[in-house]
Design a protein around this motif. Structure first.
Motif, PDB file in Angstrom:
ATOM      1  N   ALA A  69       0.833  -1.205   0.000  1.00 43.57           N
ATOM      2  CA  ALA A  69       0.000   0.000   0.000  1.00 43.57           C
ATOM      3  C   ALA A  69       0.868   1.255   0.000  1.00 43.57           C
ATOM      4  CB  ALA A  69      -0.919  -0.014   1.217  1.00 43.57           C
ATOM      5  N   ALA A  70       1.997   1.208   0.708  1.00 49.02           N
ATOM      6  CA  ALA A  70       2.912   2.350   0.742  1.00 49.02           C
ATOM      7  C   ALA A  70       3.472   2.627  -0.652  1.00 49.02           C
ATOM      8  CB  ALA A  70       4.037   2.089   1.737  1.00 49.02           C
ATOM      9  N   ASP A  71       3.795   1.578  -1.374  1.00 45.59           N
ATOM     10  CA  ASP A  71       4.299   1.753  -2.749  1.00 45.59           C
ATOM     11  C   ASP A  71       3.239   2.417  -3.632  1.00 45.59           C
ATOM     12  OD1 ASP A  71       6.770   0.660  -2.200  1.00 45.59           O
ATOM     13  OD2 ASP A  71       6.215  -1.376  -2.833  1.00 45.59           O
ATOM     14  N   LEU A  72       1.993   1.997  -3.466  1.00 46.73           N
ATOM     15  CA  LEU A  72       0.906   2.603  -4.250  1.00 46.73           C
ATOM     16  C   LEU A  72       0.778   4.091  -3.940  1.00 46.73           C
ATOM     17  CD1 LEU A  72      -1.885  -0.132  -3.953  1.00 46.73           C
ATOM     18  CD2 LEU A  72      -0.492   0.395  -5.964  1.00 46.73           C
ATOM     19  N   TRP A  73       0.918   4.442  -2.657  1.00 39.20           N
ATOM     20  CA  TRP A  73       0.806   5.829  -2.204  1.00 39.20           C
ATOM     21  C   TRP A  73       1.913   6.688  -2.801  1.00 39.20           C
ATOM     22  CZ3 TRP A  73       3.738   8.062   2.244  1.00 39.20           C
ATOM     23  CH2 TRP A  73       3.252   9.320   2.614  1.00 39.20           C
ATOM     24  N   VAL A  74       3.147   6.196  -2.736  1.00 38.59           N
ATOM     25  CA  VAL A  74       4.284   6.948  -3.277  1.00 38.59           C
ATOM     26  C   VAL A  74       4.182   7.058  -4.798  1.00 38.59           C
ATOM     27  CG1 VAL A  74       6.789   6.963  -3.575  1.00 38.59           C
ATOM     28  CG2 VAL A  74       5.809   6.322  -1.366  1.00 38.59           C
ATOM     29  N   ASN A  75       3.836   5.960  -5.458  1.00 40.38           N
ATOM     30  CA  ASN A  75       3.755   5.954  -6.926  1.00 40.38           C
ATOM     31  C   ASN A  75       2.649   6.880  -7.427  1.00 40.38           C
ATOM     32  OD1 ASN A  75       5.855   4.142  -7.053  1.00 40.38           O
ATOM     33  ND2 ASN A  75       4.539   2.350  -7.170  1.00 40.38           N
ATOM     34  N   LYS A  76       1.566   6.961  -6.681  1.00 38.24           N
ATOM     35  CA  LYS A  76       0.482   7.868  -7.067  1.00 38.24           C
ATOM     36  C   LYS A  76       0.955   9.318  -7.021  1.00 38.24           C
ATOM     37  CE  LYS A  76      -4.224   9.298  -5.742  1.00 38.24           C
ATOM     38  NZ  LYS A  76      -3.959  10.596  -5.099  1.00 38.24           N
ATOM     39  N   ALA A  77       1.672   9.673  -5.955  1.00 31.95           N
ATOM     40  CA  ALA A  77       2.192  11.033  -5.836  1.00 31.95           C
ATOM     41  C   ALA A  77       3.133  11.360  -6.995  1.00 31.95           C
ATOM     42  CB  ALA A  77       2.911  11.205  -4.503  1.00 31.95           C
ATOM     43  N   ASP A  78       3.950  10.378  -7.370  1.00 32.22           N
ATOM     44  CA  ASP A  78       4.888  10.555  -8.467  1.00 32.22           C
ATOM     45  C   ASP A  78       4.141  10.710  -9.787  1.00 32.22           C
ATOM     46  OD1 ASP A  78       7.313  10.813  -9.711  1.00 32.22           O
ATOM     47  OD2 ASP A  78       7.755   8.670  -9.764  1.00 32.22           O
ATOM     48  N   ALA A  79       3.131   9.856 -10.012  1.00 31.91           N
ATOM     49  CA  ALA A  79       2.372   9.890 -11.260  1.00 31.91           C
ATOM     50  C   ALA A  79       1.567  11.175 -11.409  1.00 31.91           C
ATOM     51  CB  ALA A  79       1.431   8.686 -11.328  1.00 31.91           C
ATOM     52  N   GLU A  80       1.167  11.759 -10.298  1.00 33.97           N
ATOM     53  CA  GLU A  80       0.389  12.997 -10.339  1.00 33.97           C
ATOM     54  C   GLU A  80       1.260  14.229 -10.536  1.00 33.97           C
ATOM     55  OE1 GLU A  80      -1.783  12.953  -6.690  1.00 33.97           O
ATOM     56  OE2 GLU A  80      -3.480  11.868  -7.554  1.00 33.97           O
ATOM     57  N   GLY A  81       2.571  14.011 -10.625  1.00 31.94           N
ATOM     58  CA  GLY A  81       3.473  15.125 -10.871  1.00 31.94           C
ATOM     59  C   GLY A  81       3.788  15.960  -9.649  1.00 31.94           C
ATOM     60  N   ARG A  82       3.653  15.353  -8.448  1.00 32.11           N
ATOM     61  CA  ARG A  82       4.031  16.096  -7.244  1.00 32.11           C
ATOM     62  C   ARG A  82       5.515  16.417  -7.302  1.00 32.11           C
ATOM     63  NH1 ARG A  82       0.257  15.272  -3.092  1.00 32.11           N
ATOM     64  NH2 ARG A  82       1.423  16.889  -2.007  1.00 32.11           N
ATOM     65  N   GLU A  83       5.931  17.459  -6.613  1.00 26.84           N
ATOM     66  CA  GLU A  83       7.335  17.863  -6.642  1.00 26.84           C
ATOM     67  C   GLU A  83       8.240  16.725  -6.182  1.00 26.84           C
ATOM     68  OE1 GLU A  83       7.949  21.368  -4.382  1.00 26.84           O
ATOM     69  OE2 GLU A  83       6.969  22.671  -5.834  1.00 26.84           O
ATOM     70  N   ARG A  84       9.431  16.696  -6.774  1.00 27.89           N
ATOM     71  CA  ARG A  84      10.359  15.615  -6.450  1.00 27.89           C
ATOM     72  C   ARG A  84      10.664  15.563  -4.959  1.00 27.89           C
ATOM     73  NH1 ARG A  84      16.395  14.758  -8.330  1.00 27.89           N
ATOM     74  NH2 ARG A  84      16.172  16.870  -9.118  1.00 27.89           N
ATOM     75  N   GLY A  85      10.759  16.748  -4.332  1.00 32.43           N
ATOM     76  CA  GLY A  85      11.016  16.788  -2.895  1.00 32.43           C
ATOM     77  C   GLY A  85       9.890  16.158  -2.103  1.00 32.43           C
ATOM     78  N   THR A  86       8.647  16.385  -2.543  1.00 33.93           N
ATOM     79  CA  THR A  86       7.492  15.806  -1.858  1.00 33.93           C
ATOM     80  C   THR A  86       7.485  14.291  -2.009  1.00 33.93           C
ATOM     81  OG1 THR A  86       6.171  17.801  -2.228  1.00 33.93           O
ATOM     82  CG2 THR A  86       4.974  15.775  -1.745  1.00 33.93           C
ATOM     83  N   VAL A  87       7.735  13.815  -3.229  1.00 35.91           N
ATOM     84  CA  VAL A  87       7.766  12.359  -3.472  1.00 35.91           C
ATOM     85  C   VAL A  87       8.887  11.709  -2.664  1.00 35.91           C
ATOM     86  CG1 VAL A  87       8.066  10.556  -5.219  1.00 35.91           C
ATOM     87  CG2 VAL A  87       6.761  12.609  -5.776  1.00 35.91           C
ATOM     88  N   THR A  88      10.026  12.373  -2.618  1.00 35.28           N
ATOM     89  CA  THR A  88      11.153  11.848  -1.840  1.00 35.28           C
ATOM     90  C   THR A  88      10.801  11.770  -0.359  1.00 35.28           C
ATOM     91  OG1 THR A  88      12.767  12.729  -3.415  1.00 35.28           O
ATOM     92  CG2 THR A  88      13.558  12.225  -1.196  1.00 35.28           C
ATOM     93  N   GLN A  89      10.119  12.802   0.139  1.00 32.48           N
ATOM     94  CA  GLN A  89       9.712  12.802   1.542  1.00 32.48           C
ATOM     95  C   GLN A  89       8.735  11.661   1.823  1.00 32.48           C
ATOM     96  OE1 GLN A  89       7.115  15.990   2.878  1.00 32.48           O
ATOM     97  NE2 GLN A  89       8.274  16.168   4.784  1.00 32.48           N
ATOM     98  N   TYR A  90       7.776  11.443   0.931  1.00 31.07           N
ATOM     99  CA  TYR A  90       6.822  10.334   1.080  1.00 31.07           C
ATOM    100  C   TYR A  90       7.568   8.996   1.136  1.00 31.07           C
ATOM    101  CZ  TYR A  90       2.707  13.264   0.031  1.00 31.07           C
ATOM    102  OH  TYR A  90       1.698  14.194   0.066  1.00 31.07           O
ATOM    103  N   ARG A  91       8.502   8.834   0.204  1.00 31.15           N
ATOM    104  CA  ARG A  91       9.232   7.560   0.127  1.00 31.15           C
ATOM    105  C   ARG A  91      10.056   7.322   1.401  1.00 31.15           C
ATOM    106  NH1 ARG A  91      11.195   8.318  -4.448  1.00 31.15           N
ATOM    107  NH2 ARG A  91       9.723   7.054  -5.650  1.00 31.15           N
ATOM    108  N   GLN A  92      10.696   8.365   1.895  1.00 30.43           N
ATOM    109  CA  GLN A  92      11.504   8.230   3.108  1.00 30.43           C
ATOM    110  C   GLN A  92      10.637   7.915   4.328  1.00 30.43           C
ATOM    111  OE1 GLN A  92      13.674  11.920   3.212  1.00 30.43           O
ATOM    112  NE2 GLN A  92      15.330  11.156   1.928  1.00 30.43           N
TER     113      GLN A  92
END
Length: 385
Positions: A69-92
């Motif tokens: 589920a965490a992977d789905l959450w991070v991948n969704k943020a990435d696919a929606e074009g969220r800022e790289r810093g935001t996606v990195t923060q989600y992943r961390q």
């Protein structure tokens, strides 16, 4: 719903048995779950029956793990074009603070008590601030899975890390003399940016993304229309409140006019670029420019070891800068408050999404001693007349 005993012969010829819960979910589909002990099956059946009746049951076979589920959450943020810093923060947050504790657990088996225990475990090894972020991340992860139909309820939605007001860090505002010392010590290439920060309250990301086309030197107006993230990528402000126009005074207009003539040119048309005309990196701005500048200006403190100043190889005290770049933003807000700015205008100029956030950040600075005295005197006269 029923519980029955299941018996079979294993491949090695030994006799095996288990307790099988046979039931139908809220959609009427037949499901089954197996337990080694009858009392475990009975206990599970009670909870499952209630979940089915409330329409919030998810069968294990239809669920996924917290890690998935965490992977789905991070991948969704990435696919929606969220800022790289935001996606990195989600992943961390997911990889360092959620998955190590709950990653193997299926969402359908996750319970409110389990999430409460997770929060308590976090608090043993993380700060309250980080624990709070991790718990909120878990809730967001489950919400995304819920949106996809992979779990029926979010058992983390009500779990919070409470931080008493006395534990929240207070903003630190540079004094007028410290600001003057910083500007006096700044070179011609850095002073315009620092002066803009002090007089407009812009965030560092907004300053690094500011274009000359966003500054009207004739009308004395500065508009925030974009920002540069920590990776140097240009994007829109993070929120609608980030889009704003702030008036600037004659002193700053004069400074910016002179700076525009010598400012490095680049395709992005930035007002405060690096020497090549591109986006300044925040780390470079902070560590190579702003922090050393404070030490040069005497806005610093000695590093203490066991209560004694730490010395360098030459026997001189090792000094550390007193403020982060964000302190300049607080200086602007503080100065506006001293000029009795109304609360709504302060919220707009500082770029907060809500007045509540503005009050939480700067409310303690909003005082009016003379006005308070007049108010008390008038109240006394009214009540005792």
């Amino acid at each position: 719903m029923a519980i029955r005993k299941r018996q079979w012969t294993a491949p090695d010829g030994s006799a095996k048995s288990a307790w099988l819960v046979d039931y139908r979910d809220q959609a009427g589909k037949r499901r089954a779950k197996q337990f080694a002990r009858k009392k475990d099956a009975e206990a599970w059946l009670v909870g499952a029956a209630w979940q089915v009746s409330q329409g919030v049951h998810t069968a294990d076979s239809q669920s996924i793990t917290v890690a998935e589920a965490a992977d789905l959450w991070v991948n969704k943020a990435d696919a929606e074009g969220r800022e790289r810093g935001t996606v990195t923060q989600y992943r961390q947050l997911a990889q360092k603070h959620v998955v190590p504790f709950l990653g193997a657990e299926k969402l359908s088996r996750l319970t409110r008590p389990a999430v409460e225990a997770y929060r308590d475990e976090l608090l043993k090894t993380r700060s309250k601030a980080m624990a709070g972020k991790a718990v909120r991340a878990l809730s967001s992860i489950i919400t995304e899975a819920q949106r996809r139909g992979l779990v029926a309820q979010n058992v983390a939605s009500g779990v919070k890390v409470v931080r008493p007001a006395r534990e929240r860090s207070k903003i630190v505002i540079p004094s007028k003399d410290e600001l003057k010392a910083i500007l006096s010590s700044a070179g011609d290439d850095l002073r315009p940016m620092l002066m803009t920060a002090i007089l407009t309250g812009l965030r560092s990301s907004e300053l690094r993304g500011l274009r000359w086309s966003d500054i009207d030197l004739k009308q004395g107006l500065l508009t925030v229309a974009q920002r540069a993230d920590k990776f140097g990528e240009i994007g829109l402000p993070k929120s609608a409140a980030g889009h704003r126009t702030i008036p600037i005074g004659p002193a700053l207009v004069t400074e910016l006019k002179a700076w525009k003539l010598r400012c490095p040119k680049g395709e992005l048309g930035l007002a405060f670029p690096n020497t090549a005309g591109g986006v300044q990196q925040y780390g470079h701005l902070l560590r190579r420019k702003f922090l050393p500048l404070q030490i040069k200006a005497g806005v610093c403190d000695p590093v203490l070891v066991d209560g004694e100043p730490k010395l360098d190889a030459k026997g001189n005290p090792v000094m550390v800068a007193r403020y982060g770049f964000h302190a300049l933003r607080h200086a602007a807000a503080s100065a506006w408050i001293k000029q009795r700015i109304d609360l709504k205008r302060l919220q707009v100029w500082i770029g907060h999404e809500s007045i509540q956030l503005t009050l939480d950040t700067y409310g303690h600075l909003i005082t009016d001693a003379s006005g308070d005295a007049a108010l008390i005197a008038a109240t006394q006269a009214e009540l005792l007349a």
